[in-house]
Design a protein around this motif. Sequence first.
Motif, PDB file in Angstrom:
ATOM      1  N   LYS A   1     -22.923  -8.626  -2.116  1.00  0.00           N
ATOM      2  CA  LYS A   1     -23.242  -8.314  -0.722  1.00  0.00           C
ATOM      3  C   LYS A   1     -24.341  -7.273  -0.716  1.00  0.00           C
ATOM      4  O   LYS A   1     -24.207  -6.204  -1.319  1.00  0.00           O
TER       5      LYS A   1
ATOM      6  N   TYR B   1     -27.751  -5.554   1.783  1.00  0.00           N
ATOM      7  CA  TYR B   1     -28.351  -5.372   3.113  1.00  0.00           C
ATOM      8  C   TYR B   1     -29.828  -5.054   2.925  1.00  0.00           C
ATOM      9  O   TYR B   1     -30.196  -4.308   2.015  1.00  0.00           O
TER      10      TYR B   1
ATOM     11  N   GLU C   1     -33.736  -3.128  -0.505  1.00  0.00           N
ATOM     12  CA  GLU C   1     -32.467  -3.843  -0.525  1.00  0.00           C
ATOM     13  C   GLU C   1     -31.376  -2.910  -1.052  1.00  0.00           C
ATOM     14  O   GLU C   1     -31.539  -2.280  -2.097  1.00  0.00           O
TER      15      GLU C   1
ATOM     16  N   THR D   1     -23.524 -12.268   0.590  1.00  0.00           N
ATOM     17  CA  THR D   1     -24.942 -12.620   0.479  1.00  0.00           C
ATOM     18  C   THR D   1     -25.088 -13.779  -0.489  1.00  0.00           C
ATOM     19  O   THR D   1     -25.874 -14.701  -0.278  1.00  0.00           O
TER      20      THR D   1
END
Length: 227
Positions: A11, A13, A19, A60
């Motif tokens: 995961k 973001y 990132e 993700t």
Amino acid sequence: MQVIKFENVIKSYQFGENELVVLHGISVSIEKGEFVCIMGPSGSGKSTFMNIVGCLDTPTSGKYYLEGIDVSTMDVNQLAEIRNKKIGFVFQQFNLLPRATALENVELPLIYAGVPSKERKQRALHMLEAVGLKERAHHYPRQLSGGQQQRVAIARALVNNPSIIFADEPTGNLDSKSSIEIMEIFKNLNEIQGLTTIIVTHEPDIAAFGKRQIRFLDGRIISDTKS
């Protein structure tokens, strides 16, 4: 039977060109009927892990299977349906509606599920009785102690007969006596009813109620032990 299975779940973001990776390839499974406590400091990834477990977020990359169903690519509506049918949530803040009685708060998930009024009341009363609060059914949250409010929240989480109960710091706002009483309820749900129970906590004495402790640090599982 595996209720929860993570396969190399990442995961991250995106913040502009940067990132932030919060989970680094988590692979873990939880069997039906286990009582698992998730531990770790703030920023360790445990909350992100539990948001994915609770179908509040998606990976993700990697796969998440809930009772054998791949939920990692489901859309918002599909995830909402899974949450309502399969997962009961209990939170640190109780999240009760202040202008609704204990009974009305417990009925809420059944309203969303389209259960008829008479059946709703019967099931909600039954769950309040199961947590020892039937006589407080018509009291409002302000008329209940913290421990009693959390019992109402547990009854609400159970009223749809979920496969899993997930509690995020359920004793965080309670005194030590109420904390033990609440954990005894979770223990009984697990041992007597065989309900898969997952609790996030930072308190070792609370984690000791679980039969398995999974510790997170820096987005990775650093230990996974059974007691």
